[in-house]
Design a protein around this motif. Structure first.
Motif, mmCIF file in Angstrom:
data_model
loop_
_atom_site.group_PDB
_atom_site.id
_atom_site.type_symbol
_atom_site.label_atom_id
_atom_site.label_comp_id
_atom_site.label_asym_id
_atom_site.label_seq_id
_atom_site.Cartn_x
_atom_site.Cartn_y
_atom_site.Cartn_z
ATOM 1 N N TYR A 1 -46.383 -105.816 34.311
ATOM 2 C CA TYR A 1 -45.670 -104.674 34.826
ATOM 3 C C TYR A 1 -44.251 -105.490 35.359
ATOM 4 C CZ TYR A 1 -50.125 -104.792 36.449
ATOM 5 O OH TYR A 1 -51.613 -103.983 36.445
ATOM 6 N N TYR A 2 -43.483 -104.347 35.444
ATOM 7 C CA TYR A 2 -42.296 -105.281 36.177
ATOM 8 C C TYR A 2 -41.947 -104.788 37.860
ATOM 9 C CZ TYR A 2 -42.725 -103.554 31.485
ATOM 10 O OH TYR A 2 -43.201 -103.238 30.276
ATOM 11 N N GLY A 3 -40.690 -105.782 38.111
ATOM 12 C CA GLY A 3 -40.574 -106.186 39.520
ATOM 13 C C GLY A 3 -39.030 -105.889 39.706
ATOM 14 N N ALA B 1 -36.487 -114.843 48.651
ATOM 15 C CA ALA B 1 -36.836 -114.243 47.493
ATOM 16 C C ALA B 1 -38.465 -114.096 46.509
ATOM 17 C CB ALA B 1 -36.537 -113.989 46.284
ATOM 18 N N GLN B 2 -38.757 -116.025 46.797
ATOM 19 C CA GLN B 2 -40.386 -116.225 46.705
ATOM 20 C C GLN B 2 -41.528 -116.147 47.219
ATOM 21 O OE1 GLN B 2 -40.441 -119.315 43.529
ATOM 22 N NE2 GLN B 2 -42.242 -118.207 44.123
ATOM 23 N N ALA B 3 -41.473 -115.919 48.142
ATOM 24 C CA ALA B 3 -42.226 -115.553 49.399
ATOM 25 C C ALA B 3 -42.544 -114.392 49.245
ATOM 26 C CB ALA B 3 -41.972 -115.944 50.959
ATOM 27 N N ALA B 4 -42.517 -113.558 48.933
ATOM 28 C CA ALA B 4 -42.256 -111.867 48.895
ATOM 29 C C ALA B 4 -42.607 -111.750 47.375
ATOM 30 C CB ALA B 4 -40.700 -111.300 49.126
ATOM 31 N N ALA C 1 -46.188 -110.390 46.987
ATOM 32 C CA ALA C 1 -46.452 -108.985 46.072
ATOM 33 C C ALA C 1 -47.671 -108.934 44.917
ATOM 34 C CB ALA C 1 -45.247 -108.381 45.473
ATOM 35 N N VAL C 2 -47.222 -110.191 43.423
ATOM 36 C CA VAL C 2 -47.654 -110.224 42.370
ATOM 37 C C VAL C 2 -49.872 -111.352 42.754
ATOM 38 C CG1 VAL C 2 -47.803 -112.289 41.197
ATOM 39 C CG2 VAL C 2 -45.855 -111.259 41.651
ATOM 40 N N ALA C 3 -50.039 -112.009 44.279
ATOM 41 C CA ALA C 3 -51.313 -111.616 45.173
ATOM 42 C C ALA C 3 -52.052 -110.392 44.524
ATOM 43 C CB ALA C 3 -50.921 -112.711 45.912
ATOM 44 N N THR C 4 -51.499 -109.760 45.059
ATOM 45 C CA THR C 4 -52.134 -108.209 45.906
ATOM 46 C C THR C 4 -52.418 -107.455 44.076
ATOM 47 O OG1 THR C 4 -50.532 -107.086 44.911
ATOM 48 C CG2 THR C 4 -51.236 -107.420 47.348
ATOM 49 N N LEU C 5 -51.993 -108.267 42.823
ATOM 50 C CA LEU C 5 -52.873 -107.684 41.746
ATOM 51 C C LEU C 5 -52.913 -108.620 40.908
ATOM 52 C CD1 LEU C 5 -48.921 -106.338 41.159
ATOM 53 C CD2 LEU C 5 -51.191 -105.015 41.072
ATOM 54 N N ASP C 6 -54.604 -108.747 40.407
ATOM 55 C CA ASP C 6 -55.787 -109.272 39.377
ATOM 56 C C ASP C 6 -54.993 -109.872 38.103
ATOM 57 O OD1 ASP C 6 -56.933 -109.024 41.852
ATOM 58 O OD2 ASP C 6 -58.099 -107.374 40.871
ATOM 59 N N ASP C 7 -54.089 -109.142 37.688
ATOM 60 C CA ASP C 7 -53.370 -109.306 36.714
ATOM 61 C C ASP C 7 -52.461 -110.635 36.672
ATOM 62 O OD1 ASP C 7 -55.274 -107.476 36.047
ATOM 63 O OD2 ASP C 7 -54.138 -105.974 34.331
ATOM 64 N N LEU C 8 -51.476 -110.952 37.373
ATOM 65 C CA LEU C 8 -51.044 -111.762 37.592
ATOM 66 C C LEU C 8 -50.937 -112.981 38.525
ATOM 67 C CD1 LEU C 8 -47.913 -109.141 38.312
ATOM 68 C CD2 LEU C 8 -48.596 -109.130 36.044
ATOM 69 N N SER D 1 -45.860 -103.480 47.012
ATOM 70 C CA SER D 1 -44.254 -103.817 47.114
ATOM 71 C C SER D 1 -45.589 -105.012 48.875
ATOM 72 C CB SER D 1 -44.399 -102.658 47.584
ATOM 73 O OG SER D 1 -44.677 -102.061 49.086
ATOM 74 N N VAL D 2 -43.691 -105.266 48.899
ATOM 75 C CA VAL D 2 -43.978 -106.211 50.105
ATOM 76 C C VAL D 2 -41.955 -106.043 51.091
ATOM 77 C CG1 VAL D 2 -43.822 -108.761 50.513
ATOM 78 C CG2 VAL D 2 -45.713 -107.988 49.028
ATOM 79 N N THR D 3 -42.456 -106.020 52.399
ATOM 80 C CA THR D 3 -40.924 -106.021 52.827
ATOM 81 C C THR D 3 -41.241 -107.431 54.038
ATOM 82 O OG1 THR D 3 -41.083 -104.133 52.717
ATOM 83 C CG2 THR D 3 -40.057 -105.050 54.613
ATOM 84 N N SER D 4 -40.313 -108.225 53.697
ATOM 85 C CA SER D 4 -41.110 -110.094 54.485
ATOM 86 C C SER D 4 -39.443 -110.472 55.024
ATOM 87 C CB SER D 4 -41.265 -110.360 54.398
ATOM 88 O OG SER D 4 -40.565 -110.728 53.443
ATOM 89 N N ARG D 5 -39.136 -110.424 56.504
ATOM 90 C CA ARG D 5 -37.801 -110.945 57.045
ATOM 91 C C ARG D 5 -36.916 -111.501 55.812
ATOM 92 N NH1 ARG D 5 -35.166 -108.643 61.462
ATOM 93 N NH2 ARG D 5 -33.182 -110.212 62.155
ATOM 94 N N SER D 6 -36.316 -111.456 56.063
ATOM 95 C CA SER D 6 -35.013 -113.318 54.587
ATOM 96 C C SER D 6 -35.089 -113.950 56.098
ATOM 97 C CB SER D 6 -34.176 -112.439 55.547
ATOM 98 O OG SER D 6 -34.011 -111.542 53.727
ATOM 99 N N ARG D 7 -34.997 -115.102 55.325
ATOM 100 C CA ARG D 7 -34.958 -116.405 56.057
ATOM 101 C C ARG D 7 -33.124 -116.482 55.595
ATOM 102 N NH1 ARG D 7 -39.978 -119.945 53.243
ATOM 103 N NH2 ARG D 7 -39.181 -121.325 54.563
ATOM 104 N N ILE D 8 -33.254 -118.411 55.659
ATOM 105 C CA ILE D 8 -31.861 -118.656 55.415
ATOM 106 C C ILE D 8 -31.415 -118.250 53.937
ATOM 107 C CG2 ILE D 8 -31.467 -120.659 56.197
ATOM 108 C CD1 ILE D 8 -29.122 -120.893 57.476
ATOM 109 N N ASN D 9 -32.822 -119.177 53.631
ATOM 110 C CA ASN D 9 -31.878 -119.209 51.563
ATOM 111 C C ASN D 9 -33.314 -118.292 51.179
ATOM 112 O OD1 ASN D 9 -32.700 -120.766 49.592
ATOM 113 N ND2 ASN D 9 -33.144 -122.179 49.973
ATOM 114 N N PRO D 10 -31.748 -117.801 50.589
ATOM 115 C CA PRO D 10 -32.973 -116.547 50.026
ATOM 116 C C PRO D 10 -33.924 -116.998 48.722
ATOM 117 C CG PRO D 10 -30.263 -116.970 48.692
ATOM 118 C CD PRO D 10 -30.953 -117.515 50.713
ATOM 119 N N VAL D 11 -33.045 -118.188 48.683
ATOM 120 C CA VAL D 11 -34.451 -118.288 47.722
ATOM 121 C C VAL D 11 -35.957 -118.260 47.899
ATOM 122 C CG1 VAL D 11 -34.516 -119.885 45.724
ATOM 123 C CG2 VAL D 11 -32.473 -119.813 45.822
#
Lengths: 267, 397
Positions: free
Chosen positions: A3-5, A41-44, A48-55, A28-38
């Motif tokens: 898989y590629y992200g 991005a980590q949360a999104a 997204a990864v949690a929806t795929l059994d292989d990952l 796919s996931v769309t979520s409100r950005s927090r002040i810290n982009p790290v």
């Protein structure tokens, strides 16, 4: 299966897209950005990864590309690519017939001309002021005391347009409050707001070499009133994309990740 | 790559117009001559007992004070310089010699004068009319202006020696710094250059705002150091670019461009070396001032020269630079609200793209760049488009 992200860490929303080896969008996931982009991005990515059994986590992605204003802050990213290139590729993937894009994001507007292979032919960017962007619409919806989605449809039933003269988000909000106070119809004021933004998009669309049709991407692409106003002002058809237009940056990044991942695997 | 030995020292010099070397020179009894434009030959301000300081406003934040006097529709560079003057940043100057070249810079200098922002007892400001063409008539006018508006002023107010012998001595010193900068800049032609555009910009900018004679030892050592400097094994850039346009006096802008993947290999902008750091060649037969002025007019690449020959020369010069420095593309820039470069950028961007076949990124810049995420995005997208087109063999030239 590999898989590629792609993770689009935008100023207002963070979007994540995952494709498989064939390029099919699988998460796919769309979520409100927090002040810290790290953290955004980590949360999104985690979601997204949690929806795929292989990952098990983002680091299991065969290749990951960051894009958007926080593109160099995306955890585990193999590289980053500008959102201009990614939006072009994302739209090309879902509709190769589209040659011009207006990307209206949280804090800027970009006009992008796409080459036959999905790469950028030319681009122009309005980044001097937030008027005419997602932030502007959020401020207007706030002034109208209604959710953004409801505001975006308000102008559709307007019979007249009340022009908004202020060019600044803050002053436009004051103008809207004054007009509402004067008892002007809300839908006609909303139509004036959509018209003012559509006019701001005119220059970008011209620079994107739009002639008979254009696609909208970014969060504002979901604004029905804006779409109608752009069709009216630009006198061109706004193409409906088959995938959520707000995801185009992340999807383009994922497609680039797929191409680069497959190429490096071959090498 | 390992940092250049003197980079940190030079970066610090660029943090203040009145830097350590300026103070050292003034403590030795020399005059600091403020300069705002390359149309006043630096070498005339480098006569014995003088040194030129090209005005900059490092670490500029808001420019509200400058805007009050000059309106929000004037060039940000001019407003920033005035702001710095209002803040007291140029009180060390002994005089300012400005060309009547750009109305906005004139307003800036005029406000410095009217507001008495430089208050040394014998401080003066002199304006010179400079030509918009480079023919023989223009040259005669230029020579006359430089004589009465620059040399006679320095001589009359401060007793500076403006003889031919003094001019020749000034040329010698000027040439030494130019020779070193040019030799350092040549390394930018390498396939994997041993010097970055940012490092070069620090060195070159320092030569505009410090007494050159106090800097040449550091330049010489840097040139020696570069002789054996090993670049990183892999290339740290994705495309090579020529940056062309108006005032860039802040090397951080070059660093920002390079941080987005574009190595700046040639600097065709105000405060750059191409042109700006050529040696002046003198013969024994002619008047020295005439020879200096002739060479400045011939090199001049300022957008203020509006005759067709000069306009076309500027475009072909960028083409020559792109070829000799192996550039993949051109970044055309202007200070926001700069009249001359606004026109030049609009025309030049189109010509370099459509007639010469280069990828071109066209941008207007605020004076204070800061971290500017939007500019990073533009440059990175430009680099990506060059990269992809190069891979696909689509570059037409």
């Amino acid at each position: 299966m590999k898989y590629y992200g792609g993770c689009d860490a935008g100023s207002t929303y963070t979007k994540c897209a995952i494709v498989d080896e064939t390029g099919k969008l699988v998460a796919s996931v769309t979520s409100r950005s927090r002040i810290n982009p790290v953290l955004s991005a980590q949360a999104a990515l985690d979601e997204a990864v949690a929806t795929l059994d292989d990952l098990k986590g983002a680091k299991d992605l065969a290749y990951l590309i960051g894009t958007g204003y926080g593109r160099n802050k995306v955890p585990f990213a193999d590289e980053n690519i500008s959102e201009i290139s990614c939006h072009a590729m994302g739209v090309h993937v879902v509709d190769p017939s589209v040659k011009s894009i207006l990307d209206i994001g949280g804090q800027d507007v970009k006009g992008i001309a796409i080459d036959a292979d999905g790469t950028v032919l030319n681009f122009a960017m309005n980044d001097k002021c937030s008027a005419g962007t997602g932030r502007f619409f959020e401020a207007m919806a706030h002034a109208f005391e209604m959710p953004l989605d409801e505001f975006s449809k308000l102008s559709l039933k307007a019979k007249n347009v009340i022009p908004i003269t202020a060019q600044c988000t803050v002053f436009a909000e004051s103008e809207v409050i004054s007009l509402v106070g004067e008892g002007k119809p809300m839908d006609e004021i909303a139509a004036g707001i959509q018209l003012s933004v559509a006019k701001r998009c005119f220059v970008m669309a011209k620079k994107a070499a739009a002639t008979d049709s254009i696609a909208l991407t970014g969060g504002c692409a979901k604004n029905h009133g804006l779409k109608q106003a752009i069709e009216r002002v630009l006198k061109i058809k706004v193409v409906d994309l088959p995938v959520d237009p707000q995801l185009m940056g992340a999807l383009g990044a994922a497609e680039y990740a797929r191409q680069k991942g497959l190429a490096s695997a071959k090498a | 790559m390992k940092d250049l030995k003197h980079l940190y020292y030079l970066e610090n010099l660029l943090q203040d117009a009145n830097n350590n070397l300026v103070r050292e020179a003034q403590a030795g009894g020399r005059l600091a001559v403020g300069s705002v434009c390359s149309l006043i030959p630096e070498v005339l301000l480098s006569l014995p007992g003088c040194f030129p300081v090209r005005l900059r406003a490092p670490n500029t934040g808001s420019i509200d004070l400058g805007t009050y006097y000059m309106t929000s529709m004037s060039c940000e560079c001019c407003r920033a310089l005035l702001e710095r003057a209002v803040e007291g940043g140029y009180k060390f100057l002994d005089c300012i010699i400005a060309p009547d070249a750009c109305a906005q810079m004139n307003r800036c200098v005029e406000n410095i004068d009217l507001l008495k922002l430089c208050d040394k007892e014998k401080f003066f400001i002199s304006y010179s009319d400079v030509p918009m063409k480079s023919d023989e008539t223009a040259l005669r006018h230029y020579v006359k202006q430089m004589r009465i508006r620059v040399l006679e002023q320095l001589s009359g107010v401060y007793g500076v020696d403006v003889s031919d012998a003094a001019l020749r001595a000034a040329v010698l010193g000027h040439n030494e710094a130019c020779r070193l900068i040019t030799a350092i800049g040549e390394y930018r032609k390498e396939d994997n250059p041993r010097i970055t555009g940012y490092e070069f910009a620090v060195l070159c900018t320092a030569t505009y705002c410090c007494p050159k004679d106090l800097l040449v030892d550091k330049l010489r050592e840097t040139l020696d150091e570069l002789g054996s400097r090993q670049p990183d094994s892999g290339k740290n850039f994705r495309a090579r670019v020529v940056v062309a346009g108006s005032e860039i006096d802040n090397p951080d802008l070059i660093r920002l461009i390079e941080g987005s993947g574009a190595l700046v290999v040639a600097d065709r902008f105000c405060f750059g070396s191409l042109p700006g750091r050529q040696e002046i060649v003198l013969n024994d037969g002619e008047d020295v001032l005439l020879q200096i002025c002739r060479q400045y007019l011939a090199w001049g690449k300022c957008a203020r020269f509006m005759d067709t020959a000069k306009i076309e020369e500027r475009q072909s010069y960028i083409d020559e630079l792109a070829k000799s420095y192996h550039a993949d593309g051109i970044i055309f820039e202007q200070q926001k609200f700069c009249d001359y470069w606004g026109y030049e950028r609009a025309l030049g961007s189109r010509v370099m793209r459509d007639d010469y076949g280069y990828p071109v990124l066209s941008v207007d810049l605020p004076y204070a760049v800061g971290t500017n995420a939007q500019l990073r995005t533009r440059v990175q997208a430009f680099v990506e488009s060059i990269e992809i087109k190069n891979i696909q063999g689509k570059v037409t030239r």
